[in-house]
Design a protein around this motif. Sequence first.
Motif, PDB file in Angstrom:
ATOM      1  N   THR A 394      64.650 -53.292 -50.245  1.00 22.48           N
ATOM      2  CA  THR A 394      65.153 -53.678 -51.650  1.00 22.48           C
ATOM      3  C   THR A 394      66.790 -53.345 -51.694  1.00 22.48           C
ATOM      4  O   THR A 394      67.442 -54.267 -52.304  1.00 22.48           O
ATOM      5  N   ALA A 395      66.932 -52.739 -50.701  1.00 21.25           N
ATOM      6  CA  ALA A 395      68.617 -52.047 -50.666  1.00 21.25           C
ATOM      7  C   ALA A 395      69.273 -53.299 -50.114  1.00 21.25           C
ATOM      8  O   ALA A 395      70.601 -53.166 -50.290  1.00 21.25           O
ATOM      9  N   GLY A 396      68.675 -54.307 -49.357  1.00 18.34           N
ATOM     10  CA  GLY A 396      69.369 -55.151 -48.753  1.00 18.34           C
ATOM     11  C   GLY A 396      69.210 -56.542 -49.583  1.00 18.34           C
ATOM     12  O   GLY A 396      69.884 -57.459 -49.097  1.00 18.34           O
ATOM     13  N   ALA A 397      68.175 -56.538 -50.452  1.00 14.78           N
ATOM     14  CA  ALA A 397      67.981 -57.822 -51.330  1.00 14.78           C
ATOM     15  C   ALA A 397      69.185 -58.481 -52.276  1.00 14.78           C
ATOM     16  O   ALA A 397      69.529 -57.361 -52.943  1.00 14.78           O
ATOM     17  N   LEU A 404      71.976 -51.832 -57.253  1.00 15.73           N
ATOM     18  CA  LEU A 404      71.310 -50.324 -56.544  1.00 15.73           C
ATOM     19  C   LEU A 404      72.468 -49.516 -56.087  1.00 15.73           C
ATOM     20  O   LEU A 404      72.597 -48.221 -56.297  1.00 15.73           O
ATOM     21  N   ARG A 405      73.426 -49.916 -55.412  1.00 18.30           N
ATOM     22  CA  ARG A 405      74.662 -49.413 -54.674  1.00 18.30           C
ATOM     23  C   ARG A 405      75.459 -48.788 -55.844  1.00 18.30           C
ATOM     24  O   ARG A 405      75.637 -47.526 -55.658  1.00 18.30           O
ATOM     25  N   VAL A 421      71.506 -39.192 -47.983  1.00 18.35           N
ATOM     26  CA  VAL A 421      71.102 -39.979 -46.889  1.00 18.35           C
ATOM     27  C   VAL A 421      70.134 -41.122 -47.323  1.00 18.35           C
ATOM     28  O   VAL A 421      69.386 -40.746 -48.235  1.00 18.35           O
ATOM     29  N   LEU A 422      70.398 -42.256 -46.847  1.00 17.95           N
ATOM     30  CA  LEU A 422      69.493 -43.513 -47.331  1.00 17.95           C
ATOM     31  C   LEU A 422      68.761 -44.053 -46.221  1.00 17.95           C
ATOM     32  O   LEU A 422      69.085 -44.124 -45.104  1.00 17.95           O
ATOM     33  N   CYS A 423      67.475 -44.369 -46.527  1.00 21.62           N
ATOM     34  CA  CYS A 423      66.875 -45.219 -45.606  1.00 21.62           C
ATOM     35  C   CYS A 423      66.512 -46.725 -46.119  1.00 21.62           C
ATOM     36  O   CYS A 423      66.003 -46.921 -47.039  1.00 21.62           O
ATOM     37  N   VAL A 424      67.233 -47.503 -45.621  1.00 20.29           N
ATOM     38  CA  VAL A 424      67.210 -49.023 -45.967  1.00 20.29           C
ATOM     39  C   VAL A 424      67.258 -49.892 -44.870  1.00 20.29           C
ATOM     40  O   VAL A 424      67.642 -49.499 -43.612  1.00 20.29           O
ATOM     41  N   GLN A 425      66.812 -51.143 -45.162  1.00 14.67           N
ATOM     42  CA  GLN A 425      66.848 -52.325 -44.187  1.00 14.67           C
ATOM     43  C   GLN A 425      67.776 -53.317 -44.880  1.00 14.67           C
ATOM     44  O   GLN A 425      67.575 -53.771 -45.997  1.00 14.67           O
ATOM     45  N   ILE A 431      74.878 -52.483 -44.728  1.00 20.02           N
ATOM     46  CA  ILE A 431      75.100 -50.994 -44.257  1.00 20.02           C
ATOM     47  C   ILE A 431      76.339 -50.369 -44.279  1.00 20.02           C
ATOM     48  O   ILE A 431      76.567 -49.083 -44.767  1.00 20.02           O
ATOM     49  N   ARG A 432      77.434 -51.203 -43.734  1.00 22.69           N
ATOM     50  CA  ARG A 432      78.937 -50.556 -43.924  1.00 22.69           C
ATOM     51  C   ARG A 432      79.296 -50.283 -45.183  1.00 22.69           C
ATOM     52  O   ARG A 432      79.745 -49.415 -45.440  1.00 22.69           O
TER      53      ARG A 432
END
Length: 703
Positions: A394-397, A404-405, A421-425, A431-432
């Motif tokens: 969801t963090a990359g959608a 969200l960011r 710390v985040l766990c995202v795809q 990501i940067r």
Amino acid sequence: MNAFPRSLDRLLHPRSVAVIGASDDVTRIGGRPIAYMRSQGFTGRILPVNPGRATVQGLPAYASVAALPETPDVAIVAVAARSVVEVVSQLAERGTTAAIVFSAGFAESGDDGAALQHAMVLAARRHGMRLLGPNSLGIVNPRTGFFGSFLSSVELGMPRPGRVAIVSQSGAYGGHLLAAATAAGIGLSACVMTGNESDITLGDVVRMMVEDADTDVIALYSEGVREAGGLVTALEAARVARKPVVIMKVGKSAVGGAAAQSHTASIAGNDAVIDAVLAELGAVRAASTEQMLDIARLATRRIYPADNALGVITVSGGAGVIASDAAEDVGLPVPQMPDAAQAALKALLPFASPRNPVDVTAQFLNDLSLVGRFTETLVAEGGYPSILGFFTYTAGAPSVAPRLRAELSRVRERHPDRLFVLCVQASAGQIRGYEDDGFCVFEDPTRAVVAIEAMGRFGRSFAAAPRQPAPVVDVPALPAATPSEAEAKRLLAVAGIASGPEHACATADAAVAAAREIGFPVVLKVLSPDILHKSEIGGVLLDVKDEASVRSGFGTLLERAGNAMPQARIEGVLVARQLSGAVECILGIHRDPVFGPVAMFGLGGIFVEVMKDVVFHRCPFGEDVALRMIRSIKGAPLLQGARGRPPADIAALARMLSRLSAFAVAAGPRLQSIDLNPVFAMPEGQGAYAADAVIELLAEEKP
């Protein structure tokens, strides 16, 4: 540190570099450094030395070291081993600060190579020149474009400047680490590969990185410790400077240890001792390359919570379980949210799980403000120093990521002292973006938790109070060879290490008189400097209750000793009071080939043989360290009054252990080991007594 403490700063930041054995072929060992430096914008002067060419890669070349127009700060030596000593001599005579020796065929190859290496070092030291190598892949400084290396791994991607220094004893694995760090987006301040460490050691390079203002984190790969004092000093300097050191120390297996020794001519060392020394000095040991780089990357955030605890916000209940399991495995607390905070979150979202991990559920997709409100409550009300957010894909959608960011960033900005710390795809660019906002991003929650726990270990080490000094103990002259139990106890008694009431007796009549004086029941033990493990031959009699039993027992022990070891020198029998109501412990000393005397503590009897529940620490140390050792074993509750037992005299145990550590150092290198097993820890206030003592000494050399 090394005998020549001249600053190594010029090695890391040279203004001019000579390449001896320079090649016009950019794929050869003597050509790669020149090509790399030119492509990466090195602003210093490059001075190729090649007697067969007027130019090398478009630069003026010189026929010899003597022909150089100036004295280089640093020289790269890429010639055959047989020519290295002469080249090093010429460079040292000109006043070159340091030389990087790529050439192989030295100590790693056998006795002849070791002799050649020794001659090379002598040639350098005559003029104070420092040597990196030989058999080294050199040094890289991405900040200045200095490439004193022929690493081909940079063809996969040039390292970008950053704040992590890689220090590796292995050249090839150092190149692997550099490539892996580059692929992971970790910026580097340097990468140094020490090779044979003929002069500049692992400790020297770590100290160089401690003093380097552009380095925040040190990632260390070690196959063996060649010079323990320098490494210990450097790691302690890193701790004082609040520069985290994460180390991948290999060679714990017998096969691995043999490979490390043949590869770098180093000593692998005892792995349990390595663990203890690294923990003492605040370095965190990584189990893999991935783990080392994870920890180094998170450490660049420079947030090291001494009282670490984890708060988790997740959009997946399963991910919360994974994070909690990982935290339990590494000993990272995951405390529940306060009741009032849980009630507030329930009021916001009745079907949320607010305990910790806090599950905001998929409902956040309908109202992204829930993420900000839940995370703010987790941080502000929960008080967790470390926060892990699992937001997966969801963090990359594109429909979710921007808002969200923004929600997460507002919380992070309000709490700059917390580790987020985040766990995202997400895409590399997204990501940067999260990383630029101050988050450290992982894909796997278990890896994230392991790295977060390491930050707490760094924090506790940085915040640790100064240690108490070790006691000063008297050590009498040691005997010429390994002493008997009675003599061993006499030596230890001078240092304040007590044993119970006992007498050494040469006759049965003396043994009866001693037992009468001590009081029944007593213990009888055969007394011989040649029989160190008496129970193995039936040389110990317990619960001897009267004079007749003492007399007969005396004869029995002498007979058993004579049958089992007819050549042994028998001094008689030791008569000792039989103590009761104590917890049996073991205290010991082992002379480690790398770090010298190391103390051990654990519970005695079957616990040490079966459970191996022991702890180690480098000697000497004070009573504060001894207390921490005692309380750190799994069986510590047995000493603290478990199951209705009276608490043992832990203070007396700590005094004994601390004094034993001081004795071990003061006794000198002839002392090989001490074994006090059992030590009876009596009920609180009644002391601790060594019931048996074995001291092993190297035989005194005859003049």
